[in-house]
Design an enzyme around this catalytic site. Sequence first.
Site, PDB file in Angstrom:
ATOM      1  N   ASN A   1      -0.940  19.076 -20.009  1.00 30.97           N
ATOM      2  CA  ASN A   1      -1.214  18.097 -21.060  1.00 30.97           C
ATOM      3  C   ASN A   1      -1.292  18.732 -22.451  1.00 30.97           C
ATOM      4  O   ASN A   1      -1.764  18.090 -23.395  1.00 30.97           O
ATOM      5  CB  ASN A   1      -2.522  17.358 -20.752  1.00 30.97           C
ATOM      6  CG  ASN A   1      -2.410  16.493 -19.518  1.00 30.97           C
ATOM      7  OD1 ASN A   1      -1.592  15.585 -19.452  1.00 30.97           O
ATOM      8  ND2 ASN A   1      -3.215  16.782 -18.516  1.00 30.97           N
TER       9      ASN A   1
ATOM     10  N   ARG B   1       0.815  -1.229   0.000  1.00 30.05           N
ATOM     11  CA  ARG B   1       0.000   0.000   0.000  1.00 30.05           C
ATOM     12  C   ARG B   1       0.844   1.273   0.000  1.00 30.05           C
ATOM     13  O   ARG B   1       0.395   2.329   0.417  1.00 30.05           O
ATOM     14  CB  ARG B   1      -0.985   0.014   1.176  1.00 30.05           C
ATOM     15  CG  ARG B   1      -2.001  -1.119   1.138  1.00 30.05           C
ATOM     16  CD  ARG B   1      -3.083  -0.911   2.177  1.00 30.05           C
ATOM     17  NE  ARG B   1      -4.061  -1.992   2.122  1.00 30.05           N
ATOM     18  CZ  ARG B   1      -4.030  -3.084   2.864  1.00 30.05           C
ATOM     19  NH1 ARG B   1      -3.027  -3.252   3.729  1.00 30.05           N
ATOM     20  NH2 ARG B   1      -4.950  -4.013   2.765  1.00 30.05           N
TER      21      ARG B   1
ATOM     22  N   GLU C   1       9.115  18.674 -24.434  1.00 34.30           N
ATOM     23  CA  GLU C   1       8.440  19.030 -23.183  1.00 34.30           C
ATOM     24  C   GLU C   1       8.841  20.433 -22.715  1.00 34.30           C
ATOM     25  O   GLU C   1       8.029  21.155 -22.126  1.00 34.30           O
ATOM     26  CB  GLU C   1       8.754  18.002 -22.092  1.00 34.30           C
ATOM     27  CG  GLU C   1       8.136  16.623 -22.298  1.00 34.30           C
ATOM     28  CD  GLU C   1       6.634  16.586 -22.012  1.00 34.30           C
ATOM     29  OE1 GLU C   1       6.056  17.619 -21.620  1.00 34.30           O
ATOM     30  OE2 GLU C   1       6.032  15.508 -22.207  1.00 34.30           O
TER      31      GLU C   1
ATOM     32  N   GLU D   1      -5.129  16.934 -10.110  1.00 34.65           N
ATOM     33  CA  GLU D   1      -5.820  17.414 -11.306  1.00 34.65           C
ATOM     34  C   GLU D   1      -7.333  17.527 -11.092  1.00 34.65           C
ATOM     35  O   GLU D   1      -8.130  17.225 -11.978  1.00 34.65           O
ATOM     36  CB  GLU D   1      -5.521  16.494 -12.501  1.00 34.65           C
ATOM     37  CG  GLU D   1      -5.460  17.216 -13.825  1.00 34.65           C
ATOM     38  CD  GLU D   1      -4.794  16.402 -14.925  1.00 34.65           C
ATOM     39  OE1 GLU D   1      -5.284  16.450 -16.048  1.00 34.65           O
ATOM     40  OE2 GLU D   1      -3.784  15.733 -14.654  1.00 34.65           O
TER      41      GLU D   1
ATOM     42  N   LYS E   1       2.670  11.445 -10.797  1.00 37.89           N
ATOM     43  CA  LYS E   1       1.850  10.603 -11.660  1.00 37.89           C
ATOM     44  C   LYS E   1       2.593   9.296 -11.935  1.00 37.89           C
ATOM     45  O   LYS E   1       3.731   9.309 -12.406  1.00 37.89           O
ATOM     46  CB  LYS E   1       1.539  11.308 -12.980  1.00 37.89           C
ATOM     47  CG  LYS E   1       0.401  12.304 -12.901  1.00 37.89           C
ATOM     48  CD  LYS E   1       0.019  12.792 -14.291  1.00 37.89           C
ATOM     49  CE  LYS E   1      -1.186  13.701 -14.245  1.00 37.89           C
ATOM     50  NZ  LYS E   1      -1.596  14.151 -15.590  1.00 37.89           N
TER      51      LYS E   1
ATOM     52  N   HIS F   1       7.967   9.443 -27.058  1.00 35.83           N
ATOM     53  CA  HIS F   1       7.010  10.345 -26.426  1.00 35.83           C
ATOM     54  C   HIS F   1       7.275  11.792 -26.832  1.00 35.83           C
ATOM     55  O   HIS F   1       6.343  12.532 -27.178  1.00 35.83           O
ATOM     56  CB  HIS F   1       7.079  10.198 -24.904  1.00 35.83           C
ATOM     57  CG  HIS F   1       6.131  11.100 -24.179  1.00 35.83           C
ATOM     58  ND1 HIS F   1       4.761  10.957 -24.258  1.00 35.83           N
ATOM     59  CD2 HIS F   1       6.352  12.174 -23.376  1.00 35.83           C
ATOM     60  CE1 HIS F   1       4.179  11.904 -23.527  1.00 35.83           C
ATOM     61  NE2 HIS F   1       5.115  12.650 -22.986  1.00 35.83           N
TER      62      HIS F   1
ATOM     63  N   LYS G   1       6.378  23.229 -12.886  1.00 33.80           N
ATOM     64  CA  LYS G   1       5.620  22.024 -12.541  1.00 33.80           C
ATOM     65  C   LYS G   1       5.430  21.916 -11.036  1.00 33.80           C
ATOM     66  O   LYS G   1       4.379  21.462 -10.569  1.00 33.80           O
ATOM     67  CB  LYS G   1       6.294  20.771 -13.086  1.00 33.80           C
ATOM     68  CG  LYS G   1       5.387  19.542 -12.937  1.00 33.80           C
ATOM     69  CD  LYS G   1       5.743  18.423 -13.859  1.00 33.80           C
ATOM     70  CE  LYS G   1       4.667  17.340 -13.832  1.00 33.80           C
ATOM     71  NZ  LYS G   1       5.014  16.203 -14.718  1.00 33.80           N
TER      72      LYS G   1
END
Length: 362
Positions: free
Chosen positions: A246, A121, A185, A237, A143, A266, A227
Amino acid sequence: MREIKVNLKERSYKIFIGAGILQELKRILKPLKLGDTAYIITNNTIKNAYGSYLQKALRQAGFNAVFKTVADSEKSKSLKTASAVIEDIAKYETKSRIFIIAFGGGVIGDLAGFVASIYKRGINYIHIPTTLLAQVDSSIGGKTAVDLSQGKNLIGAFYQPRMVIIDINLLRSLSNKEISGGLAEIIKYGAIKDKPLFQYLEKNHAKVIAKDKKALEYIIYRCCSIKARITAKDEKEKKGLRTILNFGHTIAHAIEAAGGYEKYTHGQAVAIGMLAACQISIMLKLAKKEIFCRMEKLIRACGLPLKTKGIPSQKVFQAHLLDKKFEGAKNRFVLIEDIGRVKIIENIPAAVIKAAIKNRLN
């Protein structure tokens, strides 16, 4: 060494940025009381290049080190790989108090963070990102995710690291293609929130590609600061603030999925996705064509693709429908109004999206 704090109350953590700062592990890690054994999730390329360097730094800091390598591919972000890693961790947990180190790029960071979030957990983990893209973006914000065949990052959790350590020296072995992927990015950050950063890239992108340390430290610090601020205000979010991160990613993720996560990296997909978002912005009269032209010129100068090749537009359109930010049939895009300013728009007509996707095909 520069320092940024991500303010999240009891989940707050620091980002350290500098050249050669892995030598500072004893000073910066010891106060966290993470455990006695670092379980390092990485790939063979990174392990061969920097594994001994990290292991030596950890031993000097008083930690044992165990390496777990996974394939250097988006396909490592799977439930199968996550399960295999967890079973391996469980073997060491009987003898040691484990904490996880994500030592690699975005794939490693997503996988390691996801494993850390679900094993027992939740256990301690830190990021030591080794790609420019991970250093400016994916290592920060908590994330974590793995992919399904239907789409990218469909299984995951918000789970914050205890620390992010950005050693610019780890970028020395990157190819120009990998640096360019990170620049996608960085362009995004300039486009959504930092006009001076965008202007800096227009003038100094060649320095970044040449891995000039001062240029790298400057842009990494700017991106991480943005960020960190956004994450602190909208960690999960829920308020819509974090959604602007995004920009370009809705179509980018669709391109990656439609290409089987093999045709485009990516960063390459994000570059194309940002141009598609700019075209949608123009069609909706949110932005002038001049904005698209500046984006296209900078993306080209950074060695990034402007269009896809060999991926059917209908396949990209269908893949974009699985975007996690959509609510049922209601789509949601981050669109640009001006350099440094974006807007979240919902319910964009399908015909507009299809036209933008087709414009991004060779």
